[in-house]
Design a protein around this motif. Structure first.
Motif, PDB file in Angstrom:
ATOM      1  N   ARG A  68      42.194   9.314   5.397  1.00 45.03           N
ATOM      2  CA  ARG A  68      41.429   8.976   4.301  1.00 45.03           C
ATOM      3  C   ARG A  68      41.762   9.851   3.286  1.00 45.03           C
ATOM      4  O   ARG A  68      41.905  11.006   3.418  1.00 45.03           O
ATOM      5  CB  ARG A  68      40.135   8.792   4.418  1.00 45.03           C
ATOM      6  CG  ARG A  68      39.581   7.723   5.301  1.00 45.03           C
ATOM      7  CD  ARG A  68      38.029   7.750   5.647  1.00 45.03           C
ATOM      8  NE  ARG A  68      37.746   6.466   6.423  1.00 45.03           N
ATOM      9  CZ  ARG A  68      37.697   6.456   7.646  1.00 45.03           C
ATOM     10  NH1 ARG A  68      38.201   7.520   8.258  1.00 45.03           N
ATOM     11  NH2 ARG A  68      37.338   5.346   8.269  1.00 45.03           N
ATOM     12  N   ASN A 107      35.346   5.308  -0.548  1.00 41.18           N
ATOM     13  CA  ASN A 107      36.033   4.815   0.579  1.00 41.18           C
ATOM     14  C   ASN A 107      35.228   3.919   1.439  1.00 41.18           C
ATOM     15  O   ASN A 107      35.678   3.107   1.944  1.00 41.18           O
ATOM     16  CB  ASN A 107      36.523   6.168   1.385  1.00 41.18           C
ATOM     17  CG  ASN A 107      37.680   6.780   0.872  1.00 41.18           C
ATOM     18  OD1 ASN A 107      38.873   6.190   0.351  1.00 41.18           O
ATOM     19  ND2 ASN A 107      37.732   7.959   0.961  1.00 41.18           N
ATOM     20  N   TYR A 110      35.044   0.552  -0.352  1.00 44.28           N
ATOM     21  CA  TYR A 110      36.348   0.143  -0.121  1.00 44.28           C
ATOM     22  C   TYR A 110      36.605  -0.505   1.383  1.00 44.28           C
ATOM     23  O   TYR A 110      37.207  -1.570   1.506  1.00 44.28           O
ATOM     24  CB  TYR A 110      37.484   1.195  -0.430  1.00 44.28           C
ATOM     25  CG  TYR A 110      38.743   0.621  -0.677  1.00 44.28           C
ATOM     26  CD1 TYR A 110      39.477   0.022  -1.890  1.00 44.28           C
ATOM     27  CD2 TYR A 110      39.713   0.395   0.686  1.00 44.28           C
ATOM     28  CE1 TYR A 110      40.805  -0.339  -1.707  1.00 44.28           C
ATOM     29  CE2 TYR A 110      40.830   0.122   0.556  1.00 44.28           C
ATOM     30  CZ  TYR A 110      41.419  -0.589  -0.283  1.00 44.28           C
ATOM     31  OH  TYR A 110      42.887  -1.103  -0.478  1.00 44.28           O
ATOM     32  N   GLU A 111      36.527   0.571   2.237  1.00 42.41           N
ATOM     33  CA  GLU A 111      36.678  -0.108   3.704  1.00 42.41           C
ATOM     34  C   GLU A 111      35.879  -1.138   4.169  1.00 42.41           C
ATOM     35  O   GLU A 111      36.202  -2.229   4.661  1.00 42.41           O
ATOM     36  CB  GLU A 111      36.645   1.233   4.726  1.00 42.41           C
ATOM     37  CG  GLU A 111      37.606   2.123   4.543  1.00 42.41           C
ATOM     38  CD  GLU A 111      37.348   3.205   5.552  1.00 42.41           C
ATOM     39  OE1 GLU A 111      36.952   3.128   6.457  1.00 42.41           O
ATOM     40  OE2 GLU A 111      37.770   4.406   4.948  1.00 42.41           O
ATOM     41  N   HIS A 112      34.573  -1.403   3.381  1.00 41.67           N
ATOM     42  CA  HIS A 112      33.649  -2.556   3.781  1.00 41.67           C
ATOM     43  C   HIS A 112      34.332  -3.643   3.087  1.00 41.67           C
ATOM     44  O   HIS A 112      34.428  -4.781   3.799  1.00 41.67           O
ATOM     45  CB  HIS A 112      32.397  -2.208   3.292  1.00 41.67           C
ATOM     46  CG  HIS A 112      31.307  -3.291   3.480  1.00 41.67           C
ATOM     47  ND1 HIS A 112      30.843  -3.570   4.702  1.00 41.67           N
ATOM     48  CD2 HIS A 112      30.787  -4.270   2.766  1.00 41.67           C
ATOM     49  CE1 HIS A 112      30.110  -4.700   4.679  1.00 41.67           C
ATOM     50  NE2 HIS A 112      29.943  -5.070   3.279  1.00 41.67           N
ATOM     51  N   GLY A 115      38.389  -3.973   4.512  1.00 40.75           N
ATOM     52  CA  GLY A 115      38.741  -3.929   5.938  1.00 40.75           C
ATOM     53  C   GLY A 115      39.889  -2.913   6.368  1.00 40.75           C
ATOM     54  O   GLY A 115      40.103  -2.713   7.426  1.00 40.75           O
ATOM     55  N   HIS A 116      40.181  -2.127   5.511  1.00 40.41           N
ATOM     56  CA  HIS A 116      41.091  -0.927   5.839  1.00 40.41           C
ATOM     57  C   HIS A 116      40.689   0.299   4.756  1.00 40.41           C
ATOM     58  O   HIS A 116      40.076   0.327   3.851  1.00 40.41           O
ATOM     59  CB  HIS A 116      42.566  -1.161   5.661  1.00 40.41           C
ATOM     60  CG  HIS A 116      42.892  -1.867   4.444  1.00 40.41           C
ATOM     61  ND1 HIS A 116      43.274  -1.303   3.319  1.00 40.41           N
ATOM     62  CD2 HIS A 116      43.058  -3.344   4.039  1.00 40.41           C
ATOM     63  CE1 HIS A 116      43.714  -1.987   2.403  1.00 40.41           C
ATOM     64  NE2 HIS A 116      43.341  -3.350   2.705  1.00 40.41           N
ATOM     65  N   ILE A 117      41.481   1.349   5.060  1.00 41.38           N
ATOM     66  CA  ILE A 117      41.226   2.475   4.332  1.00 41.38           C
ATOM     67  C   ILE A 117      42.079   2.475   2.939  1.00 41.38           C
ATOM     68  O   ILE A 117      42.740   1.730   2.668  1.00 41.38           O
ATOM     69  CB  ILE A 117      42.059   3.941   4.773  1.00 41.38           C
ATOM     70  CG1 ILE A 117      43.506   3.877   4.895  1.00 41.38           C
ATOM     71  CG2 ILE A 117      41.383   4.160   6.205  1.00 41.38           C
ATOM     72  CD1 ILE A 117      44.090   5.085   5.010  1.00 41.38           C
TER      73      ILE A 117
END
Length: 166
Positions: A68, A107, A110-112, A115-117
């Protein structure tokens, strides 16, 4: 390493040189297969062209290997060379605790959403610039963001390639 040395490596050695650039086996295989390169710019052009063919499933697999942004240490499962690249690329991200917290929260959001970093070419950017990009990109659609991620990953791969082979 120069282009002549790269051209002369056996298949396994050439793969090992390219592996820290990006975890996309098709990109590595294609660049190795296309040897010999007459000049370094020919390799860089081939690498860029090959990056344009990446499919999302390949990119998603490569993202799983990236730390990350803003993490203090690169992931332990990365090679020593990849950890060095990551530390150099994120070297301008200031150790400011407010900025670190904002990046961490961004981060997570964003990931939520995606679904990715969050992936960005950190080299040459300050922490505030990275945070501003993160906030801007949170407004993207999934399709828009996949295109941005592809572009950022290609930029990272080419920067790393240029550091490996000159």
């Amino acid at each position: 390493m120069d282009i002549k040395q790269f051209n002369q490596l056996n298949l396994g050695e050439a793969n090992l040189v390219l592996q820290p650039c990006v975890h996309i086996p098709s990109w590595i295989a294609k660049l190795v297969q296309q040897r010999p390169y007459a000049a370094i710019d020919e390799l860089y052009q081939a690498a860029n062209a090959q990056a344009q063919t990446w499919q999302w499933h390949e990119i998603a697999e490569a993202l799983a290997q990236h730390p990350r942004i803003g993490e203090k240490k690169a992931a332990a499962n990365l090679s020593q060379k990849e950890q060095q690249f990551s530390q150099q690329e994120q070297g301008q991200v200031e150790p400011d605790t407010v900025l670190q917290q904002a990046l961490y929260q961004g981060n997570l959001e964003y990931e939520h959403k995606f679904g990715h970093i969050f992936l960005i070419r950190a080299a040459g950017r300050t922490g505030m610039e990275i945070l501003a990009e993160l906030q801007r990109r949170l407004k993207n659609t999934i399709e828009q963001e996949q295109q941005e991620v592809k572009q950022q990953l290609a930029e990272i791969a080419l920067i790393r390639l240029k550091q490996e082979i000159q």
